[in-house]
Scaffold this motif. Sequence first.
Motif, mmCIF file in Angstrom:
data_model
loop_
_atom_site.group_PDB
_atom_site.id
_atom_site.type_symbol
_atom_site.label_atom_id
_atom_site.label_comp_id
_atom_site.label_asym_id
_atom_site.label_seq_id
_atom_site.Cartn_x
_atom_site.Cartn_y
_atom_site.Cartn_z
ATOM 1 N N PHE A 12 3.610 14.038 7.731
ATOM 2 C CA PHE A 12 4.953 14.160 8.284
ATOM 3 C C PHE A 12 5.904 14.901 7.336
ATOM 4 O O PHE A 12 6.846 15.555 7.791
ATOM 5 N N LEU A 13 5.675 14.804 6.032
ATOM 6 C CA LEU A 13 6.481 15.599 5.093
ATOM 7 C C LEU A 13 6.277 17.089 5.355
ATOM 8 O O LEU A 13 7.239 17.869 5.385
ATOM 9 N N LEU A 14 5.028 17.486 5.555
ATOM 10 C CA LEU A 14 4.748 18.891 5.828
ATOM 11 C C LEU A 14 5.195 19.282 7.235
ATOM 12 O O LEU A 14 5.655 20.405 7.452
ATOM 13 N N TYR A 15 5.077 18.368 8.172
ATOM 14 C CA TYR A 15 5.496 18.665 9.544
ATOM 15 C C TYR A 15 7.012 18.874 9.610
ATOM 16 O O TYR A 15 7.485 19.816 10.257
ATOM 17 N N VAL A 16 7.767 18.017 8.938
ATOM 18 C CA VAL A 16 9.228 18.194 8.888
ATOM 19 C C VAL A 16 9.568 19.482 8.140
ATOM 20 O O VAL A 16 10.506 20.198 8.501
ATOM 21 N N PHE A 20 6.362 16.384 -7.281
ATOM 22 C CA PHE A 20 4.919 16.262 -7.451
ATOM 23 C C PHE A 20 4.542 14.875 -7.977
ATOM 24 O O PHE A 20 3.588 14.257 -7.505
ATOM 25 N N VAL A 21 5.305 14.366 -8.950
ATOM 26 C CA VAL A 21 5.042 13.032 -9.503
ATOM 27 C C VAL A 21 5.232 11.964 -8.429
ATOM 28 O O VAL A 21 4.435 11.025 -8.317
ATOM 29 N N THR A 22 6.293 12.115 -7.620
ATOM 30 C CA THR A 22 6.547 11.155 -6.546
ATOM 31 C C THR A 22 5.395 11.122 -5.553
ATOM 32 O O THR A 22 4.931 10.049 -5.141
ATOM 33 N N ILE A 23 4.905 12.298 -5.163
ATOM 34 C CA ILE A 23 3.793 12.371 -4.214
ATOM 35 C C ILE A 23 2.510 11.804 -4.838
ATOM 36 O O ILE A 23 1.739 11.099 -4.176
ATOM 37 N N ALA A 24 2.287 12.100 -6.124
ATOM 38 C CA ALA A 24 1.091 11.588 -6.804
ATOM 39 C C ALA A 24 1.116 10.057 -6.868
ATOM 40 O O ALA A 24 0.092 9.394 -6.655
ATOM 41 N N LEU A 25 2.289 9.481 -7.138
ATOM 42 C CA LEU A 25 2.411 8.020 -7.160
ATOM 43 C C LEU A 25 2.202 7.438 -5.768
ATOM 44 O O LEU A 25 1.581 6.376 -5.614
ATOM 45 N N LEU A 26 2.729 8.125 -4.755
ATOM 46 C CA LEU A 26 2.513 7.670 -3.380
ATOM 47 C C LEU A 26 1.020 7.627 -3.068
ATOM 48 O O LEU A 26 0.533 6.667 -2.450
ATOM 49 N N ALA A 27 0.288 8.654 -3.508
ATOM 50 C CA ALA A 27 -1.155 8.716 -3.249
ATOM 51 C C ALA A 27 -1.906 7.582 -3.939
ATOM 52 O O ALA A 27 -2.922 7.100 -3.437
ATOM 53 N N ARG A 28 -1.385 7.140 -5.096
ATOM 54 C CA ARG A 28 -2.073 6.094 -5.863
ATOM 55 C C ARG A 28 -1.704 4.679 -5.399
ATOM 56 O O ARG A 28 -2.489 3.753 -5.565
ATOM 57 N N ILE A 29 -0.510 4.510 -4.820
ATOM 58 C CA ILE A 29 -0.034 3.157 -4.506
ATOM 59 C C ILE A 29 -0.410 2.724 -3.089
ATOM 60 O O ILE A 29 -0.834 1.589 -2.874
ATOM 61 N N VAL A 30 -0.235 3.618 -2.105
ATOM 62 C CA VAL A 30 -0.490 3.218 -0.711
ATOM 63 C C VAL A 30 -1.927 3.557 -0.331
ATOM 64 O O VAL A 30 -2.573 4.393 -0.970
ATOM 65 N N PRO A 31 -2.458 2.937 0.720
ATOM 66 C CA PRO A 31 -3.821 3.277 1.192
ATOM 67 C C PRO A 31 -3.928 4.748 1.590
ATOM 68 O O PRO A 31 -2.939 5.384 1.959
ATOM 69 N N LEU A 32 -5.148 5.254 1.533
ATOM 70 C CA LEU A 32 -5.383 6.667 1.807
ATOM 71 C C LEU A 32 -4.887 7.059 3.199
ATOM 72 O O LEU A 32 -4.305 8.130 3.388
ATOM 73 N N ASN A 33 -5.078 6.185 4.183
ATOM 74 C CA ASN A 33 -4.652 6.477 5.548
ATOM 75 C C ASN A 33 -3.124 6.601 5.636
ATOM 76 O O ASN A 33 -2.598 7.505 6.292
ATOM 77 N N ASP A 34 -2.405 5.701 4.948
ATOM 78 C CA ASP A 34 -0.936 5.764 4.936
ATOM 79 C C ASP A 34 -0.440 6.986 4.184
ATOM 80 O O ASP A 34 0.552 7.616 4.573
ATOM 81 N N TYR A 35 -1.131 7.320 3.083
ATOM 82 C CA TYR A 35 -0.756 8.529 2.336
ATOM 83 C C TYR A 35 -0.953 9.772 3.195
ATOM 84 O O TYR A 35 -0.118 10.682 3.209
ATOM 85 N N GLY A 36 -2.053 9.807 3.938
ATOM 86 C CA GLY A 36 -2.289 10.937 4.839
ATOM 87 C C GLY A 36 -1.203 11.054 5.888
ATOM 88 O O GLY A 36 -0.739 12.162 6.201
ATOM 89 N N LEU A 37 -0.738 9.898 6.435
ATOM 90 C CA LEU A 37 0.326 9.913 7.442
ATOM 91 C C LEU A 37 1.635 10.420 6.853
ATOM 92 O O LEU A 37 2.301 11.288 7.436
ATOM 93 N N ALA A 38 2.018 9.892 5.677
ATOM 94 C CA ALA A 38 3.286 10.291 5.052
ATOM 95 C C ALA A 38 3.269 11.757 4.641
ATOM 96 O O ALA A 38 4.243 12.494 4.874
ATOM 97 N N SER A 39 2.175 12.201 4.033
ATOM 98 C CA SER A 39 2.103 13.594 3.586
ATOM 99 C C SER A 39 2.068 14.539 4.784
ATOM 100 O O SER A 39 2.627 15.643 4.739
#
Length: 474
Positions: A50-54, A29-48
């Motif tokens: 594909f995490l759920l898709y995998v 959860f902390v890793t995902i929260a940091l990802l949401a804060r560091i990368v742009p919203l569009n990139d966070y949406g893409l990564a999250s």
Amino acid sequence: MYRKLASSTFLKNFSWLALGQIFYRVAYFVTIALLARIVPLNDYGLASYFLLYVGLWAPLFNFGLGIVGVREIAQGNISAEDFISKVISLKILVVVLAGVLLMVSGIFFEYSGDQLILLFCFSVYAILISLAEFFHIPFIGIEKMHITARLIIVERAVISILAILLLIVFSDIWGFAFGYILGGIISVIISYKVFRRAFSFSLRIDNSILKFFIRESWPVALNMFFSLSYNRIGVVFLENMKSRDVVAYYNSAFFVLFALQMGVSTLMQAIFPKLSRAQKNKNSIGKSAFKVFKIIFPILFLSTLILFYFSDSLILVFYGEELKSSIPILRVLIWVFPLFTISTFWANYFRAGGNQRLMAVISGSGMLFNIAGSVLLINAAGAVGLAKAYVISEFLIVIMCFLLFISHQRDREITFSVIAYLAIMFLIIGGSLFYSYIGLSLTVFCLITIGILVVISLIGIKNADVKFIKNLIV
């Protein structure tokens, strides 16, 4: 008395597994929260996304070998050494085929460029983690779960540290993805080394064993696929029908739910070996299991009600103002938690008795409804509609599990109790969605619901099967 309980196998196993799962969920959860804060919203949406898709394909990587392996080891039908030595060839074949199918699906959905590369990265990570967790199975089967918990803590710490470190260094989703892959490689090495210290290992091919595990595992894999697909397939629809920003809002709410499901998987992991042995010994545990459910029910709904009340604080604290649109989504999605727990409780009860094929039918029916509901409700209400479809589908799974249970028990008292509990669930969850339409405030609705749960709790504890609970934990 306290010392006797504290020294019990169940409490030790549950405590260790809880520690491991808490660490895993918090780290994730902390890793995902940091990802949401560091990368742009569009990139966070893409990564999250594909995490759920995998994650949708996780049952194919596992292929049900975890559940069937634990059951067979716990029942003494196969030794831990023989399980790894004779089944690992099947495991390797399964994860490779699952990875190939995952990439083929990406091509089918016309992912290209960076999307396909990111999907490949997360596919490699899924293969590695599935192999690492394969070496955990013997320790769960022989109820040495403190070893499993330590492995989970060490492996997830390595994965999270590397993912966060490379995310900070590169400040993009590629650092995050490569950190996951590197952490996965190290996890496989650690799990294998710990297994070799405890057990002997020599690769052997036994066609009869392989045929048995294929026959027993595929219905479990199918059941798990159907169960996990409720949310994942809906996210695929959401991305195609709305936008990646909407996916980011939904996934932020979902990751809160994912973190909260730690207690469910921990409890079921600790109990499953004992349920398997009880079913093998032909113990009549149906009525006792239902009485245990009566105690679990109010605890589940009370904790969910608290989380429902503080949904806004959870989102704002972990994600910040930018993702505050996730709050109404979480207020709906949070009710999946008690329903998922109840359906998982009964699913493990039936699996321990070898009824995995019936559970696959039930989960498949829920998935089909979820697909139809997602398409309709996403059009009407976007991400909130998808969350509602998830809740409704999980509620239908609970209904079907209860119908299967009462068909086995054929007891009039249990039948009437089941109807009563389903009605209470319907009123509480329905009330949480529509309380404002009848002029109630959030606080008043929660207080009324707490009163109902207190009464139900007193009735459930009065009728509890203390002997059955004691046998499970001692």
